[in-house]
Every structure is written in C-alpha cells, then in structure tokens.
Design a protein around this motif. Sequence first.
Motif, PDB file in Angstrom:
ATOM      1  N   VAL A 211      -7.908  33.401 -57.741  1.00 30.23           N
ATOM      2  CA  VAL A 211      -8.437  34.407 -56.827  1.00 30.23           C
ATOM      3  C   VAL A 211      -9.381  33.684 -55.873  1.00 30.23           C
ATOM      4  CG1 VAL A 211      -9.846  36.477 -56.568  1.00 30.23           C
ATOM      5  CG2 VAL A 211      -8.275  36.265 -58.510  1.00 30.23           C
ATOM      6  N   VAL A 212      -9.161  33.848 -54.568  1.00 34.66           N
ATOM      7  CA  VAL A 212     -10.046  33.234 -53.576  1.00 34.66           C
ATOM      8  C   VAL A 212     -11.293  34.106 -53.437  1.00 34.66           C
ATOM      9  CG1 VAL A 212     -10.295  32.469 -51.192  1.00 34.66           C
ATOM     10  CG2 VAL A 212      -8.101  32.188 -52.361  1.00 34.66           C
ATOM     11  N   VAL A 213     -12.437  33.509 -53.717  1.00 35.25           N
ATOM     12  CA  VAL A 213     -13.701  34.237 -53.635  1.00 35.25           C
ATOM     13  C   VAL A 213     -14.262  34.179 -52.223  1.00 35.25           C
ATOM     14  CG1 VAL A 213     -16.062  34.392 -54.513  1.00 35.25           C
ATOM     15  CG2 VAL A 213     -14.181  33.732 -56.054  1.00 35.25           C
ATOM     16  N   ASP A 214     -14.271  32.999 -51.634  1.00 35.09           N
ATOM     17  CA  ASP A 214     -14.783  32.830 -50.279  1.00 35.09           C
ATOM     18  C   ASP A 214     -14.240  31.521 -49.725  1.00 35.09           C
ATOM     19  OD1 ASP A 214     -16.112  33.320 -47.951  1.00 35.09           O
ATOM     20  OD2 ASP A 214     -18.131  32.978 -48.738  1.00 35.09           O
ATOM     21  N   ALA A 215     -14.312  31.372 -48.404  1.00 34.77           N
ATOM     22  CA  ALA A 215     -13.806  30.153 -47.775  1.00 34.77           C
ATOM     23  C   ALA A 215     -14.494  29.928 -46.440  1.00 34.77           C
ATOM     24  CB  ALA A 215     -12.290  30.241 -47.581  1.00 34.77           C
ATOM     25  N   GLN A 216     -14.624  28.664 -46.075  1.00 36.78           N
ATOM     26  CA  GLN A 216     -15.135  28.270 -44.770  1.00 36.78           C
ATOM     27  C   GLN A 216     -14.174  27.243 -44.181  1.00 36.78           C
ATOM     28  OE1 GLN A 216     -17.800  29.504 -43.109  1.00 36.78           O
ATOM     29  NE2 GLN A 216     -18.180  30.938 -44.792  1.00 36.78           N
ATOM     30  N   HIS A 217     -14.119  27.206 -42.834  1.00 35.41           N
ATOM     31  CA  HIS A 217     -13.099  26.386 -42.182  1.00 35.41           C
ATOM     32  C   HIS A 217     -13.610  25.897 -40.840  1.00 35.41           C
ATOM     33  CE1 HIS A 217      -9.193  25.504 -40.231  1.00 35.41           C
ATOM     34  NE2 HIS A 217      -9.678  26.178 -39.213  1.00 35.41           N
ATOM     35  N   ASN A 218     -13.263  24.643 -40.484  1.00 34.13           N
ATOM     36  CA  ASN A 218     -13.480  24.185 -39.115  1.00 34.13           C
ATOM     37  C   ASN A 218     -12.470  23.097 -38.777  1.00 34.13           C
ATOM     38  OD1 ASN A 218     -14.563  21.499 -39.721  1.00 34.13           O
ATOM     39  ND2 ASN A 218     -16.399  22.567 -40.424  1.00 34.13           N
ATOM     40  N   ASN A 219     -12.454  22.707 -37.519  1.00 38.32           N
ATOM     41  CA  ASN A 219     -11.482  21.729 -37.034  1.00 38.32           C
ATOM     42  C   ASN A 219     -12.083  20.338 -36.837  1.00 38.32           C
ATOM     43  OD1 ASN A 219      -9.486  23.687 -36.988  1.00 38.32           O
ATOM     44  ND2 ASN A 219      -9.880  24.248 -34.857  1.00 38.32           N
ATOM     45  N   VAL A 220     -13.181  20.063 -37.512  1.00 41.23           N
ATOM     46  CA  VAL A 220     -13.767  18.721 -37.486  1.00 41.23           C
ATOM     47  C   VAL A 220     -13.455  18.077 -38.829  1.00 41.23           C
ATOM     48  CG1 VAL A 220     -15.876  17.353 -37.277  1.00 41.23           C
ATOM     49  CG2 VAL A 220     -15.590  19.426 -35.918  1.00 41.23           C
ATOM     50  N   ALA A 221     -12.517  17.111 -38.818  1.00 38.48           N
ATOM     51  CA  ALA A 221     -12.048  16.554 -40.086  1.00 38.48           C
ATOM     52  C   ALA A 221     -11.796  15.047 -39.945  1.00 38.48           C
ATOM     53  CB  ALA A 221     -10.799  17.298 -40.541  1.00 38.48           C
ATOM     54  N   GLY A 222     -10.817  14.564 -40.701  1.00 40.43           N
ATOM     55  CA  GLY A 222     -10.604  13.127 -40.803  1.00 40.43           C
ATOM     56  C   GLY A 222     -10.312  12.421 -39.497  1.00 40.43           C
ATOM     57  N   ASP A 223      -9.479  13.027 -38.650  1.00 40.80           N
ATOM     58  CA  ASP A 223      -9.162  12.398 -37.371  1.00 40.80           C
ATOM     59  C   ASP A 223     -10.403  12.250 -36.507  1.00 40.80           C
ATOM     60  OD1 ASP A 223      -6.538  12.163 -38.042  1.00 40.80           O
ATOM     61  OD2 ASP A 223      -5.765  13.547 -36.532  1.00 40.80           O
ATOM     62  N   TYR A 224     -11.312  13.196 -36.603  1.00 38.77           N
ATOM     63  CA  TYR A 224     -12.531  13.123 -35.809  1.00 38.77           C
ATOM     64  C   TYR A 224     -13.375  11.925 -36.230  1.00 38.77           C
ATOM     65  CZ  TYR A 224     -16.538  14.802 -33.131  1.00 38.77           C
ATOM     66  OH  TYR A 224     -17.558  14.911 -32.227  1.00 38.77           O
ATOM     67  N   VAL A 225     -13.406  11.660 -37.537  1.00 41.54           N
ATOM     68  CA  VAL A 225     -14.150  10.498 -38.028  1.00 41.54           C
ATOM     69  C   VAL A 225     -13.530   9.204 -37.497  1.00 41.54           C
ATOM     70  CG1 VAL A 225     -14.858   9.219 -40.088  1.00 41.54           C
ATOM     71  CG2 VAL A 225     -14.903  11.721 -40.089  1.00 41.54           C
ATOM     72  N   THR A 226     -12.202   9.124 -37.535  1.00 40.73           N
ATOM     73  CA  THR A 226     -11.515   7.951 -36.992  1.00 40.73           C
ATOM     74  C   THR A 226     -11.831   7.785 -35.507  1.00 40.73           C
ATOM     75  OG1 THR A 226      -9.706   8.266 -38.565  1.00 40.73           O
ATOM     76  CG2 THR A 226      -9.275   6.820 -36.690  1.00 40.73           C
TER      77      THR A 226
END
Length: 283
Positions: A211-226
């Motif tokens: 059961v999903v209780v809560d979630a957060q999301h964004n588009n800053v991820a691995g490619d951004y670090v590279t």
Amino acid sequence: MVSIGIDIGTSNTVVAAVDPNGKAYAHRFGQSALVPSIVFVEPPAGNLSYGEAAQAFIALGEKGWGYRRWKLAMGDDVELARHKLAQGEVVVTPEQLTTWLVEHVVSEFSKGVGGEKVDEVVVTVPHGWRRVSTHKVEATRAAAAAARVGDEPLRVRERTVDEPVAAAAYWLHEVPQREQLVGRTVLVVDIGGGTFDLSLVRVGAADHPLVVVDAQHNNVAGDYVTALVLADAFGSAPQAAGVGHLTAAAEILAAVASGEQRWLMAAFRAAEAAMKLTSEAMA
C-alpha cells in the motif's frame, strides 16, 4: 508465452520476467541487464540502432541522428525532428522513439528465451506521473502498445505500475522471512537518470502486499549529477576547446537530448562510465 515488465528509463531500459521456477529476474542483453535508452537513425534507409550499438555509432561520428533523454517529454506534444529517408519523411517524437525501443527490447528478449512469444507487457512509470502527469502515463502506455514484433501488436496492460512500487515488490519477492515485514512501512528510494521518487509503502499480507502511503517526486536525478560534473569540467576548459560556454547542467542536458552536438552525447556517456567505476571502487 510469457509476460514481461519493461522499465523504459530516461538513461537505461530494463526488462523483467519470471522464470519457470517462479523467480523474478532482470533479463540480460549480452553482458548487462541495462539497455541504454539511446536510438540512432542512420540515413538514407533509416536503419535503427539501439543501446550500446547506438552509442558506438555516435562516438564514431557515423552519419545519422542520435536520440536520448526523450522520456521526460512524453505526452507533451513535442516534435524532435523530421528526417527525409528512403521510405519518406519520418517524424521523430518521444512517443515514436519509445515505440522503437520497446520493439527492440521485446524482440531481443524473445530471441534470448528461445523465440518464445511475449504474450503481455506491463510498463512502469515514475510515481509522480501517476499523481500529477497522467497524460504522460497514457502516452507511455500507448507508445508501447503501438510496438509491433513479428508483425503482431503487443498486448499492454491498461494499468501501469509505479517504478518505486515495482522495486519494492521485487525486493519483497527476494527478501527472506518476508512475513516478519508485514505491517511495517518501508521507504523506497528510486534514483533514475531523469526522475527521483521517494515512496513510503506499507507491507501487507500476500493477498494485498503493498500500500502506497505517500510519495514525493522531482526531475532532478542521476543525469543532472552527470551534467554538473561535465559543467564543472567544461568551465575550467580553455575557450579554444569549444566547450567553455556549456557551464550549466540544464544547458548540457538540453543539448544531450537534442542530439545536435554528438561529441557532447559521447562525453556524457564517458562521464557516466567514469562515475560508475568510481562508485564501484568506493563501494
């Protein structure tokens, strides 16, 4: 006939299946389970290459067009390019690239399991898409359903699966003494190339395992670090090298996605490989 799950990632694509013994596994394409989400279109016939082969064409400077990082534009009515090829004008969109990539991985998977037909496909999407960008979910599912393997359409389940939930399900499938986790809440950290999901899931009984209780999301991820690493390197490079102007991560990611500066895509992949080796050495 078999059913498979496909994670069409920003950076890499993965295919999962269940073996005859009921064990879930990530299918290996040659030496790796990861297929770089890269498509190369070669003129004049419009031949397509994928993954490492596509990256090799880009690195070698072969004539054609390379595409990467289109996932985040799914469902946004974006046209990436128009190419005049032997079969006529081809319009390249994020959805078309996804269809081509799905056709490739399903075909290669089928070959890898002795030619067995893929009966059904489940696609995964970032959790944030299901919360605020349902049009992206629908576009991804439709693009997969448009794929044809052996002149037959794929059957794609109407319900997509959240990527972190799929990761949690796989983990629960593998963890010993799973019954000890029932009733507990687990934080799933899913850092992809283009999206970053944090999901709280509660472990339930076998008939209702998650059961999903809560979630957060964004588009800053691995490619951004590279891209940050490359931006730092480019910032200290001589202007004569022709890279000094690319000093912002967002600019680098946009240029990589456009495919117009092929040397940059090759540099991006080289930086990814170097960072992977560094992380493995530190582990």
